[in-house]
Structure formats: C-alpha cells, structure tokens
Design an enzyme around this catalytic site. Structure first.
Site, PDB file in Angstrom:
ATOM      1  N   HIS A 196       0.818  -1.222   0.000  1.00  0.00           N
ATOM      2  CA  HIS A 196       0.000   0.000   0.000  1.00  0.00           C
ATOM      3  C   HIS A 196       0.848   1.266   0.000  1.00  0.00           C
ATOM      4  O   HIS A 196       0.370   2.335  -0.376  1.00  0.00           O
ATOM      5  CB  HIS A 196      -0.998  -0.012   1.165  1.00  0.00           C
ATOM      6  N   ASP A 234      -0.106  -7.593   1.542  1.00  0.00           N
ATOM      7  CA  ASP A 234       0.425  -6.225   1.573  1.00  0.00           C
ATOM      8  C   ASP A 234       1.960  -6.251   1.564  1.00  0.00           C
ATOM      9  O   ASP A 234       2.617  -5.943   2.564  1.00  0.00           O
ATOM     10  CB  ASP A 234      -0.103  -5.507   2.816  1.00  0.00           C
ATOM     11  N   GLY A 265       2.737   6.570   9.179  1.00  0.00           N
ATOM     12  CA  GLY A 265       4.103   6.837   8.754  1.00  0.00           C
ATOM     13  C   GLY A 265       5.064   5.702   9.016  1.00  0.00           C
ATOM     14  O   GLY A 265       6.179   5.697   8.501  1.00  0.00           O
ATOM     15  N   SER A 317       4.235   2.551   8.233  1.00  0.00           N
ATOM     16  CA  SER A 317       3.930   1.535   7.226  1.00  0.00           C
ATOM     17  C   SER A 317       5.159   1.112   6.442  1.00  0.00           C
ATOM     18  O   SER A 317       5.994   1.939   6.075  1.00  0.00           O
ATOM     19  CB  SER A 317       2.905   2.074   6.232  1.00  0.00           C
ATOM     20  N   GLY A 318       5.225  -0.170   6.140  1.00  0.00           N
ATOM     21  CA  GLY A 318       6.319  -0.692   5.339  1.00  0.00           C
ATOM     22  C   GLY A 318       7.576  -0.987   6.119  1.00  0.00           C
ATOM     23  O   GLY A 318       8.477  -1.665   5.628  1.00  0.00           O
TER      24      GLY A 318
END
Length: 281
Positions: A80, A129, A225, A227-228
């Site tokens: 995402h 994801d 922030g 994420s990933g």
C-alpha cells in the site's frame, strides 16, 4: 469510544485515503507520545531501517513510509506504500537516524529502479500487503547500512515473544501528526492469529498473510508513517524480519487493538522471485 481503521502511512496526494480520523483521545491516551509508546532507537542499532520519501514540486523530500534493506540492491516494504505512487519521485534513504529530510553525507539517497507489488494485493482487504523495491544503484554496506535476514518458511516467533518495530511515524495516538526527530523503536508482544482476528474482526479480516503484535497495557504500537517498516524478532540464529507494518486502528496503540503486519515468511517465493517478473517501472 469510536475507532477508525487506517493504513499506517503518511497521507499524501495520489493515494486512496482512508476515512478521516476521529478525535477519540481521552486524558489517559494523551499521556503517550511515541512511535507510539517507544523510545529513540540507539544509533546504528537498526541499520536495515529505510525511509521512503517523495519529492515535492520544489525537490524537497517528505517521508511517507518505512522499508527494510534485504540486499544491497533491494528493500522490502508494504504494497500500500506504493499504491498509486509515481515511483520516479520516490527516494530511498538508507543509513538515516535523525534529520531524515536534510542533506547528510552519512545517508545514502537513491532512486527506484523498479518495484514489484504482490499480484494478490487488495487495497480494500489489505491482504498480501507486500512489495519489493529494486534500487537504481547498489547500496554501500557499512555500520549504518546492512541487510536484515529473511526468515525461513518455518521460522515464526513464539506467541508472547517480544519483537521490535521501528520507524519515523506518528508519535501521537490520536489525530494530530507529531513526527519524531529521530528513529523510534518499540517492543511489542506477538499474539496468536486467533486472538488478533477476534479483536479486529469488526474492522477487517486478519487472514493468513498477516501477523499481529501488541501491548495489552496500551500505549504502544505502530502508527501513521510507520507503514512498510520492519518488525524484527530474534531467535538462536539472530535477528530476522518477521513482519512488515501494514495497518491498524486509531487511536494507535489502543489496548484493545493490535498492530497488524504482513507476515514475511508467507511471501518468500514472491520476495525471492526474479525481478524481471511483474516489474513496475
């Protein structure tokens, strides 16, 4: 108390936005102002941590997601984070700790050579994801930049094991975005798939591509922030990348709602596949 499902990233133009956050902070929640609930990471302790940044019209870099170095030429992030992104404007910043938007000779700032988003990724269910970014130049490994080990297919953290989530995401549990000046780290306990599913089933289904970590006392978790970015666990073989920050519920770190991560060992075939397959330029 009202809660809102969010993708845990910085919301910028060009993304499908989740519903607006609701201000659900109470007096107790206002006490917590970290990743959330974490602390400044010791410098160079997490050399695999990456900041993904977008170039604005003036050429300034703005952090929007985290990622993890998995080889000199690749970083792993959440699908995402790249959804509807113009990859020509994305910069991959390695070796950062503080001043992630500033010029720093100790940082390595490279572009995106290509990326693979998992073909089964669904923005509505957040299943699969996972994404791999190929750098447009090879990273130089040193004390500030190193790869994190990928797990084997059967390498899973035990229920209750303490693992570490890191990032430059929101340090506030609620709606106001309060970015940290330095990389933050927080310890979260891995919880069973069944417990996580029961806690979050009214928001989204927690499927086999996901894992969860939590702080049952509340006040700790991944947030906007982050994420990933990585969830790193340790076993007898050393540290390994167990999860990639995926989604959660606002207020971040709420005692009743775990942080959700894409489960890395579920995606090994995809991660290690030939980059020429499904390359997005």
């Amino acid at each position: 108390m009202n809660f809102t499902f969010v993708f845990i990233l910085v919301l910028t133009a060009g993304l499908v936005h989740p519903r607006p956050w609701k201000n659900t902070l109470d007096k107790r929640h206002r006490l917590y102002v970290r990743i959330v609930g974490g602390h400044e990471a010791p410098r160079s302790q997490y050399p695999w941590q990456v900041s993904l940044q977008m170039l604005d019209e003036r050429g300034h870099r703005e952090h929007f997601c985290g990622a993890s170095v998995i080889s000199p030429s690749q970083v792993l992030t959440a699908a995402h984070c790249l959804f509807n992104r113009d990859l020509t404007k994305v910069r991959v910043v390695l070796g950062a700790h503080d001043g992630i938007h500033e010029e720093d000779s100790r940082q390595q700032v490279v572009g995106v050579g290509g990326a693979r988003i998992h073909p089964g990724f669904d923005i509505n269910s957040m299943t699969n994801d996972m994404a791999v970014i190929t750098l447009d130049q090879v990273a130089v490994f040193n004390d500030r930049v190193k790869a994190i080990r990928l797990p084997s297919e059967d390498e899973d953290p035990d229920e209750g094991q303490s693992c570490v989530s890191t990032g430059w995401g929101n340090t506030n549990m609620g709606t106001a975005f309060i970015p940290p000046k330095t990389l933050q780290a927080v310890r979260l306990s891995v919880i069973s798939h069944e417990v996580c599913k029961n806690k979050l089933e009214s928001f989204l289904n927690v499927d086999e591509t996901m894992m969860c970590a939590h702080d049952f006392a509340g006040g700790k978790g991944s947030c906007t922030g982050d994420s990933g970015g990585p969830l790193v666990c340790v076993n007898s073989n050393g540290p390994y990348l167990a999860g990639v920050v995926s989604w959660g519920i606002v207020p971040c770190g709420d005692a009743d709602h775990p942080s959700v991560f894409a489960k890395v060992n579920h995606f090994l075939n995809f991660i290690l596949a030939d980059d020429s397959n499904g390359l997005i330029q």
